[in-house]
Write a protein that holds these residues in place. Structure first.
Motif, PDB file in Angstrom:
ATOM      1  N   GLY A 143     -80.667  14.912  17.015  1.00 52.85           N
ATOM      2  CA  GLY A 143     -81.901  14.168  16.819  1.00 52.85           C
ATOM      3  C   GLY A 143     -83.139  15.029  16.681  1.00 52.85           C
ATOM      4  N   VAL A 144     -83.027  16.328  16.946  1.00 54.98           N
ATOM      5  CA  VAL A 144     -84.176  17.224  16.783  1.00 54.98           C
ATOM      6  C   VAL A 144     -83.872  18.340  15.784  1.00 54.98           C
ATOM      7  CG1 VAL A 144     -85.195  16.741  19.031  1.00 54.98           C
ATOM      8  CG2 VAL A 144     -83.437  18.515  18.850  1.00 54.98           C
ATOM      9  N   ARG A 145     -82.787  18.201  15.064  1.00 55.68           N
ATOM     10  CA  ARG A 145     -82.337  19.242  14.131  1.00 55.68           C
ATOM     11  C   ARG A 145     -82.886  18.919  12.736  1.00 55.68           C
ATOM     12  NH1 ARG A 145     -76.701  21.965  12.936  1.00 55.68           N
ATOM     13  NH2 ARG A 145     -76.657  21.859  10.671  1.00 55.68           N
ATOM     14  N   PHE A 146     -84.088  19.407  12.441  1.00 57.91           N
ATOM     15  CA  PHE A 146     -84.723  19.161  11.146  1.00 57.91           C
ATOM     16  C   PHE A 146     -85.258  20.483  10.589  1.00 57.91           C
ATOM     17  CE2 PHE A 146     -84.994  15.088  13.313  1.00 57.91           C
ATOM     18  CZ  PHE A 146     -84.557  14.219  12.330  1.00 57.91           C
ATOM     19  N   HIS A 147     -85.100  20.663   9.292  1.00 58.08           N
ATOM     20  CA  HIS A 147     -85.565  21.903   8.658  1.00 58.08           C
ATOM     21  C   HIS A 147     -87.081  22.021   8.785  1.00 58.08           C
ATOM     22  CE1 HIS A 147     -86.159  25.046   5.665  1.00 58.08           C
ATOM     23  NE2 HIS A 147     -84.866  25.311   5.815  1.00 58.08           N
ATOM     24  N   PRO A 148     -87.608  23.228   9.053  1.00 58.65           N
ATOM     25  CA  PRO A 148     -89.055  23.396   9.205  1.00 58.65           C
ATOM     26  C   PRO A 148     -89.864  22.896   8.010  1.00 58.65           C
ATOM     27  CG  PRO A 148     -87.912  25.354   9.963  1.00 58.65           C
ATOM     28  CD  PRO A 148     -86.867  24.467   9.350  1.00 58.65           C
ATOM     29  N   VAL A 149     -89.368  23.075   6.788  1.00 56.43           N
ATOM     30  CA  VAL A 149     -90.120  22.598   5.620  1.00 56.43           C
ATOM     31  C   VAL A 149     -90.183  21.072   5.629  1.00 56.43           C
ATOM     32  CG1 VAL A 149     -90.264  22.577   3.107  1.00 56.43           C
ATOM     33  CG2 VAL A 149     -89.478  24.641   4.284  1.00 56.43           C
ATOM     34  N   GLU A 150     -89.089  20.419   6.016  1.00 61.12           N
ATOM     35  CA  GLU A 150     -89.116  18.957   6.133  1.00 61.12           C
ATOM     36  C   GLU A 150     -90.110  18.525   7.202  1.00 61.12           C
ATOM     37  OE1 GLU A 150     -86.328  15.057   7.171  1.00 61.12           O
ATOM     38  OE2 GLU A 150     -85.420  17.043   7.161  1.00 61.12           O
ATOM     39  N   ILE A 151     -90.142  19.223   8.325  1.00 61.27           N
ATOM     40  CA  ILE A 151     -91.076  18.878   9.397  1.00 61.27           C
ATOM     41  C   ILE A 151     -92.518  18.981   8.908  1.00 61.27           C
ATOM     42  CG2 ILE A 151     -92.019  19.722  11.578  1.00 61.27           C
ATOM     43  CD1 ILE A 151     -89.547  18.074  12.004  1.00 61.27           C
ATOM     44  N   LEU A 152     -92.830  20.018   8.153  1.00 60.15           N
ATOM     45  CA  LEU A 152     -94.201  20.191   7.661  1.00 60.15           C
ATOM     46  C   LEU A 152     -94.562  19.100   6.654  1.00 60.15           C
ATOM     47  CD1 LEU A 152     -94.356  24.075   7.267  1.00 60.15           C
ATOM     48  CD2 LEU A 152     -95.184  22.663   9.160  1.00 60.15           C
ATOM     49  N   LEU A 153     -93.643  18.762   5.747  1.00 62.73           N
ATOM     50  CA  LEU A 153     -93.899  17.673   4.802  1.00 62.73           C
ATOM     51  C   LEU A 153     -94.057  16.346   5.534  1.00 62.73           C
ATOM     52  CD1 LEU A 153     -91.401  18.558   1.914  1.00 62.73           C
ATOM     53  CD2 LEU A 153     -93.891  18.792   1.887  1.00 62.73           C
ATOM     54  N   SER A 154     -93.219  16.119   6.525  1.00 62.58           N
ATOM     55  CA  SER A 154     -93.303  14.887   7.308  1.00 62.58           C
ATOM     56  C   SER A 154     -94.636  14.787   8.039  1.00 62.58           C
ATOM     57  CB  SER A 154     -92.160  14.821   8.324  1.00 62.58           C
ATOM     58  OG  SER A 154     -90.907  14.794   7.682  1.00 62.58           O
ATOM     59  N   MET A 155     -95.118  15.920   8.547  1.00 66.50           N
ATOM     60  CA  MET A 155     -96.407  15.910   9.238  1.00 66.50           C
ATOM     61  C   MET A 155     -97.531  15.546   8.286  1.00 66.50           C
ATOM     62  SD  MET A 155     -98.190  16.147  11.942  1.00 66.50           S
ATOM     63  CE  MET A 155     -97.091  16.808  13.177  1.00 66.50           C
ATOM     64  N   LEU A 156     -97.510  16.070   7.069  1.00 66.63           N
ATOM     65  CA  LEU A 156     -98.534  15.726   6.078  1.00 66.63           C
ATOM     66  C   LEU A 156     -98.530  14.222   5.794  1.00 66.63           C
ATOM     67  CD1 LEU A 156     -98.194  18.669   3.516  1.00 66.63           C
ATOM     68  CD2 LEU A 156    -100.172  18.181   4.989  1.00 66.63           C
ATOM     69  N   LEU A 157     -97.352  13.647   5.629  1.00 63.01           N
ATOM     70  CA  LEU A 157     -97.251  12.213   5.365  1.00 63.01           C
ATOM     71  C   LEU A 157     -97.719  11.397   6.566  1.00 63.01           C
ATOM     72  CD1 LEU A 157     -93.783  12.201   3.560  1.00 63.01           C
ATOM     73  CD2 LEU A 157     -96.007  11.795   2.510  1.00 63.01           C
ATOM     74  N   LYS A 158     -97.388  11.865   7.762  1.00 65.58           N
ATOM     75  CA  LYS A 158     -97.800  11.157   8.970  1.00 65.58           C
ATOM     76  C   LYS A 158     -99.315  11.190   9.121  1.00 65.58           C
ATOM     77  CE  LYS A 158     -95.409  12.126  12.587  1.00 65.58           C
ATOM     78  NZ  LYS A 158     -94.926  12.922  13.746  1.00 65.58           N
ATOM     79  N   LEU A 159     -99.931  12.341   8.880  1.00 63.03           N
ATOM     80  CA  LEU A 159    -101.382  12.450   8.985  1.00 63.03           C
ATOM     81  C   LEU A 159    -102.067  11.524   7.982  1.00 63.03           C
ATOM     82  CD1 LEU A 159    -101.893  16.304   9.420  1.00 63.03           C
ATOM     83  CD2 LEU A 159    -101.704  14.553  11.186  1.00 63.03           C
ATOM     84  N   ALA A 160    -101.509  11.448   6.778  1.00 59.43           N
ATOM     85  CA  ALA A 160    -102.074  10.552   5.765  1.00 59.43           C
ATOM     86  C   ALA A 160    -101.965   9.101   6.205  1.00 59.43           C
ATOM     87  CB  ALA A 160    -101.369  10.768   4.424  1.00 59.43           C
ATOM     88  N   ALA A 161    -100.840   8.727   6.790  1.00 59.86           N
ATOM     89  CA  ALA A 161    -100.647   7.348   7.249  1.00 59.86           C
ATOM     90  C   ALA A 161    -101.605   7.013   8.385  1.00 59.86           C
ATOM     91  CB  ALA A 161     -99.201   7.141   7.692  1.00 59.86           C
ATOM     92  N   VAL A 162    -101.781   7.947   9.323  1.00 62.33           N
ATOM     93  CA  VAL A 162    -102.691   7.726  10.451  1.00 62.33           C
ATOM     94  C   VAL A 162    -104.112   7.524   9.952  1.00 62.33           C
ATOM     95  CG1 VAL A 162    -103.771   8.853  12.444  1.00 62.33           C
ATOM     96  CG2 VAL A 162    -101.281   8.911  12.165  1.00 62.33           C
ATOM     97  N   ALA A 163    -104.555   8.372   8.999  1.00 59.57           N
ATOM     98  CA  ALA A 163    -105.913   8.261   8.464  1.00 59.57           C
ATOM     99  C   ALA A 163    -106.091   6.973   7.668  1.00 59.57           C
ATOM    100  CB  ALA A 163    -106.221   9.471   7.597  1.00 59.57           C
ATOM    101  N   ALA A 164    -105.089   6.604   6.866  1.00 63.84           N
ATOM    102  CA  ALA A 164    -105.195   5.394   6.040  1.00 63.84           C
ATOM    103  C   ALA A 164    -105.274   4.137   6.904  1.00 63.84           C
ATOM    104  CB  ALA A 164    -104.003   5.305   5.091  1.00 63.84           C
ATOM    105  N   LEU A 165    -104.528   4.118   8.002  1.00 64.61           N
ATOM    106  CA  LEU A 165    -104.552   2.964   8.889  1.00 64.61           C
ATOM    107  C   LEU A 165    -105.784   2.959   9.789  1.00 64.61           C
ATOM    108  CD1 LEU A 165    -100.823   2.833  10.072  1.00 64.61           C
ATOM    109  CD2 LEU A 165    -101.956   1.201   8.552  1.00 64.61           C
ATOM    110  N   GLY A 166    -106.318   4.149  10.079  1.00 62.73           N
ATOM    111  CA  GLY A 166    -107.328   4.233  11.121  1.00 62.73           C
ATOM    112  C   GLY A 166    -106.705   3.907  12.464  1.00 62.73           C
ATOM    113  N   ALA A 167    -105.492   4.422  12.676  1.00 61.24           N
ATOM    114  CA  ALA A 167    -104.735   4.115  13.891  1.00 61.24           C
ATOM    115  C   ALA A 167    -105.454   4.663  15.124  1.00 61.24           C
ATOM    116  CB  ALA A 167    -103.336   4.716  13.798  1.00 61.24           C
ATOM    117  N   PRO A 168    -105.599   3.868  16.183  1.00 64.52           N
ATOM    118  CA  PRO A 168    -106.232   4.356  17.412  1.00 64.52           C
ATOM    119  C   PRO A 168    -105.465   5.546  17.992  1.00 64.52           C
ATOM    120  CG  PRO A 168    -106.028   1.965  17.461  1.00 64.52           C
ATOM    121  CD  PRO A 168    -105.218   2.445  16.294  1.00 64.52           C
ATOM    122  N   PRO A 169    -106.172   6.514  18.581  1.00 66.22           N
ATOM    123  CA  PRO A 169    -105.483   7.690  19.137  1.00 66.22           C
ATOM    124  C   PRO A 169    -104.391   7.347  20.136  1.00 66.22           C
ATOM    125  CG  PRO A 169    -107.844   8.083  19.035  1.00 66.22           C
ATOM    126  CD  PRO A 169    -107.629   6.657  18.645  1.00 66.22           C
TER     127      PRO A 169
END
Length: 280
Positions: free
Chosen positions: A134-160
């Motif tokens: 469950g924690v075995r993910f390639h570093p490049v995938e993790i970085l791409l996933s983080m970019l997508l997550k940050l975009a989703a958080v900003a688009a929603l205006g999700a509370p911290p």
């Protein structure tokens, strides 16, 4: 309150991860679901090594992480919930649910695009299935996933606070639903309406492509049922099913150095969504 959460976010996440990991590791020892031919001493150094590498890269390249972006969005009234003037309680609940949907859609995308599948398949190339998968993910995938997550958080205006809750729950869920643990069949059927269970997610780690491309959910099980990607059981049964993918069957591929090079070795094979299996 939000600033305090941000200051202590790394410790909160680390503490939650350590607690969930320890609980799952002990549960696996006490009540394993499947007998494993390849032991922890062979698999865990690579699986846990990539966790350390992923964590260092994320902290180096994204020092503020998702909670930091949520704080920034809150201060500048960015995102959907700010535009709707949604009450805080509603924004928190909706953010956790919608961020989970975003992770589901991202997961499907990583199975559909051959170039992304080549990154993601390192997760599937584990030859056994336990909490460290469950924690075995390639570093490049993790970085791409983080970019997508940050975009989703900003688009929603999700509370911290919603983002922190989501991050903690997502990590704990991934450790849980990859666990090699035995849950009574009746309880498992009931739990599947609320959370993704190990038996539900194990199907996703089958060597059979049509089973690999099912049960994409990590936390909430509803998306697979809603979008038609739910599969109740593997055809061979949980005890007889083969874990992994057709490439990288040699146990030497469980070494960290070889794991990191897998995206650039061998082709995408017949796993990306839309590719037909022989006779299909």
């Amino acid at each position: 309150m939000a600033d305090i959460l941000f200051q202590h976010e790394p410790l909160i996440r680390l503490g939650a991860f350590a607690g969930a990991f320890a609980a799952m590791a002990l549960w696996e020892l006490a009540s394993p679901r499947r007998r494993q031919a390849i032991g922890r001493s062979v698999r865990w150094p690579g699986n846990l090594g990539v966790v350390v590498l992923d964590s260092l890269l994320v902290r180096l390249l994204f020092p503020t992480a998702a909670v930091g972006v949520a704080l920034l969005a809150e201060r500048h009234d960015w995102g959907l919930f700010a535009a709707l003037s949604a009450p805080t309680w509603l924004a928190v609940v909706a953010s956790v649910i919608l961020l989970d949907l975003a992770i589901y859609l991202q997961h499907v995308m990583f199975h559909a695009v051959p170039a992304l599948w080549r990154l993601h398949r390192m997760h599937h190339a584990d030859l056994e299935f336990d909490t460290t998968t469950g924690v075995r993910f390639h570093p490049v995938e993790i970085l791409l996933s983080m970019l997508l997550k940050l975009a989703a958080v900003a688009a929603l205006g999700a509370p911290p606070v919603a983002v922190l809750v989501f991050e903690v729950v997502l990590n704990a869920s991934s450790l849980f639903n990859h666990g090699n643990v035995r849950i009574p069949a009746g309880l498992d059927r009931a739990l599947r309406w609320l959370v993704v269970t190990p038996d539900m997610h194990r199907v996703h780690h089958s060597v059979v492509p049509r089973e690999t491309n099912s049960n994409f959910g990590f936390n909430l099980p509803w998306w697979d049922r809603l979008f038609g990607t739910y599969r109740a059981q593997p055809e061979a049964g949980h005890d007889a099913m083969t874990i992994g993918i057709e490439q990288f069957r040699d146990p030497r591929e469980l070494r960290l150095d070889r794991m990191l090079l897998q995206p650039w070795r061998s082709d995408a094979g017949r796993y990306p969504i839309g590719r037909r299996e022989p006779g299909g």
